[in-house]
Scaffold this active site. Structure first.
Site, PDB file in Angstrom:
ATOM      1  N   ASP A 526      24.543 -27.267   6.115  1.00 20.40           N
ATOM      2  CA  ASP A 526      25.225 -26.585   7.211  1.00 20.40           C
ATOM      3  C   ASP A 526      26.290 -25.649   6.662  1.00 20.40           C
ATOM      4  O   ASP A 526      26.640 -25.682   5.481  1.00 20.40           O
ATOM      5  CB  ASP A 526      25.837 -27.605   8.176  1.00 20.40           C
ATOM      6  CG  ASP A 526      26.774 -28.583   7.485  1.00 20.40           C
ATOM      7  OD1 ASP A 526      27.833 -28.141   7.012  1.00 20.40           O
ATOM      8  OD2 ASP A 526      26.457 -29.786   7.421  1.00 20.40           O
ATOM      9  N   GLU A 606       2.227 -24.723 -20.363  1.00 22.39           N
ATOM     10  CA  GLU A 606       3.193 -24.896 -19.278  1.00 22.39           C
ATOM     11  C   GLU A 606       4.605 -24.545 -19.746  1.00 22.39           C
ATOM     12  O   GLU A 606       5.390 -23.953 -18.993  1.00 22.39           O
ATOM     13  CB  GLU A 606       3.139 -26.328 -18.762  1.00 22.39           C
ATOM     14  CG  GLU A 606       1.869 -26.645 -17.979  1.00 22.39           C
ATOM     15  CD  GLU A 606       1.741 -28.119 -17.651  1.00 22.39           C
ATOM     16  OE1 GLU A 606       1.268 -28.438 -16.546  1.00 22.39           O
ATOM     17  OE2 GLU A 606       2.104 -28.958 -18.508  1.00 22.39           O
ATOM     18  N   SER A 750       4.169  12.331 -24.605  1.00 26.69           N
ATOM     19  CA  SER A 750       3.146  11.329 -24.295  1.00 26.69           C
ATOM     20  C   SER A 750       3.821  10.025 -23.877  1.00 26.69           C
ATOM     21  O   SER A 750       4.744   9.555 -24.540  1.00 26.69           O
ATOM     22  CB  SER A 750       2.262  11.078 -25.520  1.00 26.69           C
ATOM     23  OG  SER A 750       1.616  12.260 -25.923  1.00 26.69           O
TER      24      SER A 750
END
Length: 935
Positions: A526, A606, A750
Site C-alpha cells: 500500500d 542458465e 562503411s
C-alpha cells in the site's frame, strides 16, 4: 491558482492541470459536492436539483421546504443523524450513547504548500508544487469540529484528502466511523474496479457493474491485507485502457480499511474510502484530535492507463521518500528459496561468491540468522545474532560478503514474537491478546503490541544493535500474520501508527538503508508502506505466469519501481510450474528484479542467461522504473500478457510479451503499442526493422510463431531522431526546390548507419504522403563484394597503398556510368527504369524493370554518394564518423569477413580520408551528436 473561493456563491474550486473539483456552502450551511471531472471554469451549482422526495426527511432549518433533503443532495462529508440514509462518512457518539453529528460550515483557509499529517504517511510536496484548502465544519451541540483537508498537486492531476476530528466539548466523544473521503455523483452508470486476492495471489482485478445497493470491501486483519487492496476505481460504462472517464481513490494507510460504493434510490452514486468501522471505536477526550489517514484522488478522461500513470507519478515523486526511489537499485539474490532455514555463514558467503560471478550486486540473508531460529516455531523477538550458526559474528560475515564485491542485506520481522523466545518469557503481556482468553496463533507466532511505546523501543534497540555491526545495505521487513484478539477499539489504528513510528525512526537513523516491505509477499502492499520503503515484495508467489496477473493488478495504482520481483527456480516452489529462464527473466523485469534461487544448482547455460538478463535489465532499468507504463493486454482473458514502458521523451520503449495459452495451428498474434509519437520512426533494436509510431500503435507488431509453452519476447524501440531532424531540413529544402523529382544521397563511412538513416527518412516521406524510393549504391561496383575484396588485395600487393588509394571509390572500382544513367532517367521523368541488384556471391547479379510512376523522391544510400564522379544528386547528405567508429560498427554488423583485420582497417581509414575530401560536396551534414546542419 489551484484553489479558488467565490465568496458570492460560496463555491470552492480546486483545479489541477486537467481536472476540476468543486463544492459549495449552501444557504443552510451544509457543504455540498458539486463536481469532479474534466477541467471547467464554470460554476457547477446548476447540477443541484430539489424535489419533494417521499420518506426523505428535511432539516429543521429548511422550514416547511419539503424539497430540501440531505438524503438526496450530494454532500462533501455526510454524517449520521442528519436524515441522510445512505452510507455515511462520519459517526460520532457522545457520552450518553447518542450517535449524531450535524456538521455546518464554520471557516476555511487556503495556504501554499501541502498539509502534513502527524505520525502518518502522506503525499509530500514543496510550497510551489501544492496548495492546501482546510474547511472547518462544526456541530456545537455534539461539540465536535471536523477539519476537511484538501491538498492540490496541480501538475500531477491529484487531489489528496484527509480529516481531523476535534473534541471541542468537555466530555468524551467516541468516533465510530471515519472515512477519509466521500465522492457523490448526481448521475452516471459506473463499474466498480477492485483488487481482491489471497496469500500468494494478490490484487486480481474484478470489475463489477454498480447496481442499486452497496458494493463494500475492506480489511479487518490489522493490515491492508492480501485479500483486498485499499484502492478502488469507479469507471463509467465502456471505459477502456485508453478511453473513457474513471475516478481513482487510494488510501495511504496500512491497516484496516473500508470501501463502499453505493447507488441510491435516485440513481446517484456515493463512493467512500477510509477506516473500517468494524473493530473500531476511538475515544477522544476533551481537546483531543484524531487524524484520518489520507486518500489520493485522481481522475482521467482518457481511460484507465492514464489514471494509473497519474498514480505512478504521484507515488514515485510525492509518496516515496527513499534516496533510492530514482536511483538504480542493486540486483539482489535472496537466500530464502535457495536455503530456507538451512544455512550457515559459509553458505551465505558461497552464495555471494557464486552470485558475484554472475553479475548480481547483493546477497540477502533471509529468515533464520537469529536466536535459535532453525524453523518457524521459535525466536521471533530475540534479535540477537546466532554466531554459532553463522560460524562467527555478523560483522565478520558482512566483511566476508563485501570481500566478494557484494552488498549485504538482512531480513527482519520486528512486529512478531514466538512463545518460545526469551522476550515472550520476560514479557508475555507484550503479545496482543484479550484478557482471560488464549490468543489466536498464526504461523506459530503472536503479534507484539506495537501500540505500546515500550514494546517498540525494546525491539528497535535490538534491531539497531544488529544494524550497527557492519555496513548493512538493505533490510527486508516482513510481517507474516494478520491481527486477531483486538482487545480495544483503538488498538488497530494505534498499532499501525506504532509501526509507522518504528519505520520513521529506522529511516531517520539509517538514511542510506534500502528498505523493502513485505507481509507474506503482498499482504501490506500500500501507499502507506511506500512512504518508508521504495519497494515491496509483490507476492510470495514467484511463478512467472501467476506473476503476470499479480503485477498486472498491482500496476493499476502502483509503479513498477515499487514491485519486488525475482527470477526463481523451476519447478516453481509455489505452483510446480516449469517456465523457461528467459520467461522468468522477462516477467521479473516488470519489477525491481533479482533472484530467488541457488545458483550453484544451475547449468552453465542458465548462469550465462543470468549474466545476459542482468546486462539487459541494467541497460533498460531507468526506462522500466521511470518510464510511462502501459498495459497492452489483460492476462486474465487474453492469450498473452503484454506491457511496455515508454521514456518521458517518447524516444525509447521496451515491450514485453509472455504467452499464456497454447493451441495447435495458432493464429498470428499482434500487439498494438501505446504512448509513441505517431509521426516518429522507431528502430526495433534486435531485428533492425523500422516502423512509424502510428503503425506500431494502430497496426501493431506481429509476434513470431510460438515455439514453446509460456514463451516470452522483448522488443526494444529507439526513435531515429537524426532522421526526424534530417527530414525537417530536407523538407524545407524540397519546398524551395522547383524540381518535380529530386535525388538525395546519404553518404558516409562503411557501417556508419547510412541504411538505418535512409530507411527512416524514407518512412518520414511515406508518412507525409510523398512516394519515395530507396536505392542502394552497393549494387553498382564492377565486381561482387567477395571478388572486389580480392581485387583490392591484389592492387595493394602490386601497387602498395598509393595504388589502393587510387582504386578505392573510383571508376576502377565503381560502375559510375551505370548509376548515373539511373539518376538521369529518374530526372527525365521515366516511369520505368532498369535497376541492378547484386548479392555477395558469384551469380547473384540481376536486372529488374522498376516502376517509378508517382515517385518524386529517390534516396541513394551509398558510401560514395558524395563522389565527384556521381552526377544527378540534388542534395548530398554526409554522415560524420571516425574510422574507429566505422570499424566497430562493421564488427557489430558482422556482415563482412575479417572486419577487424589490419588490411580492412586500413581500407576503412583510406575510405575515410576520401570521405573527408568529399565532405565539401554535402548540402547537409549529420553530426556525430545527431545534429543536422548546413555545409
Amino acid at each position: 491558482m489551484a484553489i479558488i473561493y467565490n465568496p458570492n456563491k460560496k463555491i470552492f474550486t480546486l483545479h489541477t492541470a486537467h481536472t476540476t473539483y468543486q463544492m459549495q456552502v449552501d444557504p443552510l450551511g451544509y457543504l455540498l459536492h458539486l463536481y469532479y471531472g474534466e477541467k471547467t471554469n464554470s460554476s457547477m451549482d446548476y447540477v443541484l436539483t430539489y424535489a419533494d422526495r417521499g420518506f426523505s426527511g428535511n432539516p429543521y432549518a429548511a422550514g416547511m421546504d419539503r424539497t430540501y433533503s440531505l438524503d438526496a443532495l450530494p454532500q462533501e462529508y455526510p454524517s449520521l443523524g442528519t436524515g441522510d440514509y445512505r452510507n455515511i462518512a462520519l459517526n460520532i457518539k457522545n457520552e450518553k450513547g447518542v450517535e449524531s453529528a450535524d456538521l455546518l460550515f464554520k471557516s476555511y483557509e487556503i495556504r501554499n504548500g501541502k498539509y502534513r499529517l502527524q505520525g502518518l504517511p502522506a503525499v509530500w510536496a514543496d510550497e510551489k508544487e501544492a496548495q492546501t484548502l482546510e474547511i472547518v465544519l462544526a456541530d456545537e451541540n455534539a461539540q465536535v469540529e471536523v477539519h476537511l483537508l484538501y491538498g492540490v498537486l496541480e501538475e500531477n492531476d491529484v487531489i489528496t484528502r484527509s480529516v481531523r476530528i476535534k473534541n471541542t466539548g468537555t466530555g468524551q466523544i467516541t468516533i465510530e466511523k471515519a472515512a477519509a473521503a466521500c465522492l457523490d455523483f448526481v448521475q452516471g452508470e459506473f463499474d466498480v474496479l477492485r483488487f481482491y486476492g489471497k496469500h500468494a495471489m494478490e490484487r486480481n482485478l474484478e470489475r463489477t457493474p454498480l447496481g442499486h445497493g452497496t458494493i463494500a470491501f475492506g480489511s479487518r486483519r490489522g493490515t491492508s491485507s492480501h485479500q483486498y487492496n485499499p484502492a478502488v476505481i469507479l469507471a463509467e460504462k465502456g471505459t477502456t485502457e485508453t478511453a473513457g472517464s474513471c475516478y481513482g481513490m487510494l488510501f495511504v494507510y496500512s491497516g484496516n480499511f473500508s470501501c463502499e460504493a453505493e447507488k441510491d434510490q435516485f440513481n446517484q452514486t456515493r463512493l467512500l474510502l477510509g477506516l473500517n468501522e468494524e473493530l473500531f471505536s476511538y475515544p477522544l477526550a476533551s481537546g483531543e484530535t484524531f487524524t484520518v489517514p489520507e486518500v489520493i484522488l485522481s481522475y482521467s478522461a482518457e481511460g484507465l492507463s492514464a489514471l494509473s500513470q497519474q498514480y505512478h507519478n504521484c507515488i514515485r515523486n510525492h509518496v516515496c521518500r527513499s534516496k533510492y526511489v530514482h536511483m538504480q537499485r542493486p540486483v539482489l539474490i535472496n537466500s530464502w528459496e535457495a536455503a530456507y532455514f538451512d544455512f550457515t555463514g559459509d553458505t551465505i558467503v558461497d552464495l555471494a561468491k557464486e552470485a558475484a560471478s554472475l553479475g548480481i550486486d547483493m546477497v540477502v540473508m533471509d529468515d533464520g540468522w537469529f536466536g535459535k531460529r532453525n524453523d518457524d516455531n521459535s525466536s521471533l523477538g530475540d534479535w540477537q545474532v546466532n554466531e554459532t550458526k553463522l560460524g562467527g559474528s555478523l560483522a565478520e560475515l558482512i566483511t566476508r560478503v563485501h570481500e566478494q564485491g557484494m552488498k549485504f542485506g538482512i531480513w527482519i520481522e520486528p512486529e512478531m514474537i514466538n512463545e518460545d523466545s526469551d522476550l515472550y518469557r520476560a514479557h508475555p503481556d507484550w503479545a496482543i491478546r484479550i484478557q482471560g482468553k488464549k490468543p489466536v496463533r498464526s504461523r506459530n507466532q503472536l503479534l507484539l503490541d506495537f501500540s505500546r511505546k515500550e514494546v517498540r523501543d525494546c525491539v528497535f534497540d535490538q534491531i539497531c544493535v544488529v544494524l550497527d555491526q557492519g555496513k548493512i545495505d538493505y533490510v527486508k521487513w516482513d510481517m507474516n500474520r494478520s491481527m486477531a484478539d483486538v482487545y480495544a477499539g483503538n488498538l488497530s489504528y494505534d498499532y499501525v501508527l506504532g509501526v509507522y513510528d518504528f519505520m520513521e525512526r529506522l529511516c531517520s537513523r539509517y538514511p542510506d538503508l534500502l528498505l523493502e516491505g513485505c507481509s507474506g509477499g503482498g499482504g501490506r502492499f500500500d501507499a502507506g508502506m511506500l512512504y518508508y520503503s521504495p519497494q515491496i515484495w509483490c507476492s510470495d508467489n514467484t511463478d512467472a505466469i501467476n506473476r503476470t496477473r499479480i503485477q498486472y493488478g498491482t500496476s493499476f495504482f502502483y509503479p513498477v519501481s515499487a514491485m519486488g520481483a525475482h527470477v526463481s527456480a523451476v519447478p516453481n516452489h509455489q505452483t510446480g510450474r516449469v517456465t523457461s529462464f528467459h520467461t522468468r527473466g522477462v516477467t521479473a523485469m516488470a519489477g525491481t528484479f533479482g533472484y530467488e534461487l541457488n545458483p550453484a544448482l544451475l547449468s552453465d547455460e542458465e548462469k550465462q542467461q543470468i549474466r545476459e538478463q542482468i546486462k539487459t535489465y541494467k541497460k533498460y532499468e531507468t526506462l522500466i522504473n521511470e518510464g510511462t507504463y502501459w498495459r497492452l493486454s489483460d492476462p486474465f482473458t487474453d492469450e498473452i500478457a503484454a506491457w511496455m514502458s515508454v521514456s518521458e521523451e517518447q524516444d525509447h520503449a521496451l515491450v514485453s510479451v509472455v504467452r499464456l495459452m497454447a493451441e495447435a495451428n495458432q493464429a498470428t498474434v499482434y500487439v498494438r503499442l501505446r504512448g509513441l509519437k505517431p509521426d516518429a520512426v522507431y528502430l526495433e533494436e534486435q531485428s533492425g526493422r523500422q516502423y512509424s509510431g502510428a503503425a506500431l500503435m494502430h497496426a501493431g507488431i506481429p509476434l513470431p510463431p510460438f515455439t514453446e509453452e509460456y514463451e516470452a519476447y522483448q522488443f526494444a524501440f529507439t526513435e531515429l531522431k537524426e532522421a526526424g531532424r534530417l527530414y525537417e531540413k530536407v523538407q524545407k529544402w524540397c519546398d524551395g526546390n522547383a524540381e518535380n523529382r529530386v535525388v538525395i544521397s546519404i553518404y558516409g563511412g562503411s557501417g556508419s548507419g547510412k541504411t538505418t538513416l535512409a530507411t527512416a527518412l524514407q518512412q518520414y516521406f511515406l508518412n507525409d504522403g510523398t512516394e519515395c524510393y530507396l536505392l542502394s549504391g552497393d549494387d553498382y561496383p564492377h565486381r561482387i563484394p567477395k571478388r572486389n575484396d580480392e581485387e583490392r588485395m591484389r592492387v595493394y600487393k602490386e601497387a602498395g597503398e598509393d595504388g589502393l588509394r587510387g582504386y578505392l571509390g573510383t571508376k576502377k572500382e565503381i560502375d559510375f556510368d551505370r548509376i548515373n544513367e539511373v539518376l538521369a532517367a529518374f530526372h527525365e521523368g521515366k516511369d520505368s527504369i532498369t535497376l541492378r541488384h547484386m548479392g555477395r556471391e558469384d551469380g547473384e547479379i540481376s536486372l529488374e524493370e522498376t516502376d517509378f510512376s508517382g515517385i518524386s523522391v529517390l534516396l541513394l544510400e551509398w558510401t560514395h554518394g558524395g563522389s565527384d564522379d556521381l552526377h544527378g544528386v540534388d542534395l548530398p547528405v554526409f554522415l560524420e564518423s571516425s574510422p574507429g567508429e566505422t570499424r566497430e560498427r562493421r564488427i557489430r554488423r558482422n556482415r563482412d569477413e575479417n572486419a577487424a583485420s589490419p588490411f580492412i582497417c586500413r581500407v576503412v581509414e583510406l575510405e575515410q580520408e576520401k570521405l573527408e575530401v568529399q565532405r565539401k560536396n554535402a548540402g547537409l551534414i549529420v553530426g556525430k551528436d545527431g545534429s543536422v546542419y548546413e555545409q
